[in-house]
Enzyme design. Sequence first.
Site, mmCIF file in Angstrom:
data_model
loop_
_atom_site.group_PDB
_atom_site.id
_atom_site.type_symbol
_atom_site.label_atom_id
_atom_site.label_comp_id
_atom_site.label_asym_id
_atom_site.label_seq_id
_atom_site.Cartn_x
_atom_site.Cartn_y
_atom_site.Cartn_z
ATOM 1 N N ARG A 94 0.836 -1.212 0.000
ATOM 2 C CA ARG A 94 0.000 0.000 0.000
ATOM 3 C C ARG A 94 0.866 1.257 0.000
ATOM 4 O O ARG A 94 0.476 2.284 -0.580
ATOM 5 C CB ARG A 94 -0.978 0.005 1.169
ATOM 6 C CG ARG A 94 -2.029 1.103 1.046
ATOM 7 C CD ARG A 94 -3.179 0.917 2.009
ATOM 8 N NE ARG A 94 -4.188 -0.011 1.540
ATOM 9 C CZ ARG A 94 -5.305 0.342 0.913
ATOM 10 N NH1 ARG A 94 -5.530 1.624 0.626
ATOM 11 N NH2 ARG A 94 -6.198 -0.555 0.555
ATOM 12 N N GLU B 251 -9.727 6.110 7.178
ATOM 13 C CA GLU B 251 -8.287 6.332 7.091
ATOM 14 C C GLU B 251 -7.853 7.598 6.357
ATOM 15 O O GLU B 251 -6.897 8.260 6.785
ATOM 16 C CB GLU B 251 -7.630 5.116 6.419
ATOM 17 C CG GLU B 251 -7.704 3.861 7.251
ATOM 18 C CD GLU B 251 -7.225 2.628 6.488
ATOM 19 O OE1 GLU B 251 -6.175 2.092 6.840
ATOM 20 O OE2 GLU B 251 -7.914 2.236 5.522
#
Length: 775
Positions: free
Chosen positions: A319, A721
């Site tokens: 990620r 997030e």
Amino acid sequence: MNDVTRWNTDNVENIEAHESAVKHVTGRAQYVDDIAEWPDQLHVATGKSVHAHARILNLDLSAVRACEDVIDVITYDDIPGDGDVGTVYEGDPLLATEVVEFVGQPLFAVAATSLSAAKYAVEQAIVEYEVLEAVLTPQAALDESSFVLPEKSFVRGDVDAVIAGSPFRIKGEQYIRGQEHFYLEGQVSLCIPNEDDGVHVVSSSQHPTDVQKLVAKVLALPIHQVQVEVRRMGGGFGGKESQAAPLACMAAIFARRTNRPVKFRMPRQDDMIQTGKRHDFWNRYEAGFDNKGRIQGVTMDLAALCGYSPDLSEGIVDRAMFHADNSYYYDATRITGYRCKTHTVSNTAFRGFGAPKGMIAAEAMMDDIAVKLGLDPLDVRIANLYQEGRAVTPYGQTIEQHMLPHIISQLERTCDYRQRRDEIAEFNKGGDSHFRKGLALTPVKFGISFTAKHLNQASALVHVYTDGSIHVNHGGTEMGQGLYTKVAQVAARAMGVSLARIQVSATRTDKVPNTSPTAASSGSDLNGMAVLDAMNQIRERLITFAASHFDCAQEEISITDDKVRIKSETYEFAEIVKLAYMNRVHLSATGFYKTPKISFDFDTTTGRPFFYFANGAATSEVIVDTRTGEYRVTRVDILHDVGQSLNPAIDMGQIEGGFVQGMGWLTTEELLWDGEGRLISDSPANYKIPTAYDVPRTFNVDLYDEANREETIYRSKAVGEPPLMLALSVWCALRDACASIADYRFSPPMNAPATNEEVYRCITLAKDFMERVDD
């Protein structure tokens, strides 16, 4: 008191209080440690390694076993099943065997009648070691080729040739430290043996199914003999995705051995030492660009301090690579991620996964380019945004919705960026002041979906009772983020009834099996859609029944506001439900959802790993005392994209909280180890999370008004997030203030967190630069 500017809620629907809000503030919300203790309950503590890397020569536990109130003591050999509790890959022994690989690694465990007795007992062990050489930094790991998993790269074009041929080039590196989760409720599990030789586990976990599988694994039981329950967590932030399971496993082993209830609650200092954190990253980058600051080629090396085992580091570094572009188009690129093995605790998930560590390299590049060319950093950012014709990411996904140019333009206007930039430049010219101001506007583009495709699924179980009340269970977990509230709203809206009719119960693996973790900002997307599916099934059955019973067309029936309208007649919802039951209509359903469109080939490193992107932008202003490096964040303006919000109040809370947590990571929260691999920042006394004093005096937050183009739950977008990374604007503003000391001709390389000491170091570098220029 901070003068915090709130959002305008006029004419905004779907604002419902958090389902546990009153329970939270009155103390009635029950967490694992609040559950009344059983008369014969035992408590667990572990004996820990004092070396980062050593061979165990002798482990003498005779004095431990002899301690008062000690009921049982175990080592690795006492584990009845497989003792490796790695979530994805093996490498995480529940208890050490021959070699220890981080300070604090559990060697043995004690169950006693009280926690104090267990803690005293573990200190009586005699352990002899042969100390081995330890690798403690990602730089050292790269030198030693020490990795938990192989490196990966995204490559497009002949990037080295492109950079070499560019009119301008910059290089940079940065050390970005990790972050302690510091959830209010620490790691804890309660395990109760049952009459079927299985166990019931009450856990503070984001991933009940992982706990279930690993408990079954260490006990050598089939999964169906382990039930896991999670009502709520007092915070998780990723730290309870994989790291909660070992506590449940340890408690379960003792519960089976003693046939007594067992609780394992880590004291705060043990929690900080023994559980993983956000990864440290050592980032290096090089870029070639034209005279307008538009990037032509980029290389990045992202080296993560993973600790001694893989844990979730593969996906975390993936990620980071997926987000090393942040919001910017790289025509030619090579992005390489290294998963470095070190003799430290195995690091794990943290809000944003690895994305913040890739994004910060991209934002540092933008600032460096601006200084190199004498441009406003915002203009460089705008020049490099994804747009039509420049829309393919380094991993091959095409950006289909170009929202950021509009978001940035709107925020630039509403926060008076240009005027404030001019005013700050004038302020910083004042030679008689020891203070400098900084300003930065930074964007965020965050991909929504698990990058492990199989996790993008969810199930739900819904019952409608004959009084018209509705019970909902799903696989998501509540950690304060408001998931249960949003799911209840989805259920009520889908059926056409009031929220008061909906009860969402504790997540349990014997109600909804094979759950995915509540992570990747996907909780509402996945579980909301699964609940919607179940509700639609029952609603369709009710309408089909009513059409037959009342001899009318289905189109003549509607369910809204707790009423069922059939032709010209109106009935109470409960009345029709009772009638349906009397006519043997099934009033229960299981729902299921899997995210469409996503796929990614890790061999070719191309595909569509993300269903959609959540976007946002933030402007931060700081003032810095150049004599000490002390500073304040004086104003923050945020414009964030949540699609068609399911609950604006909860989303605003997530945005504000996420930003402040990100600001803590980038400013005050300094994770430090000594030269022997011991964690120095091991308590609230020496690890500083933000307080109310640190919240900016002016804090303006607005939601960007545009529905999600993808078919998500009621066209909403994830919000858990992405806001954390909006705090990169604070870090960039601090760099901007330091660059002003060098008349914006030099931007000192700044590591994170930008503590007062780090800012002062950058101030000194800027002053040194000016002295050299003057000479």
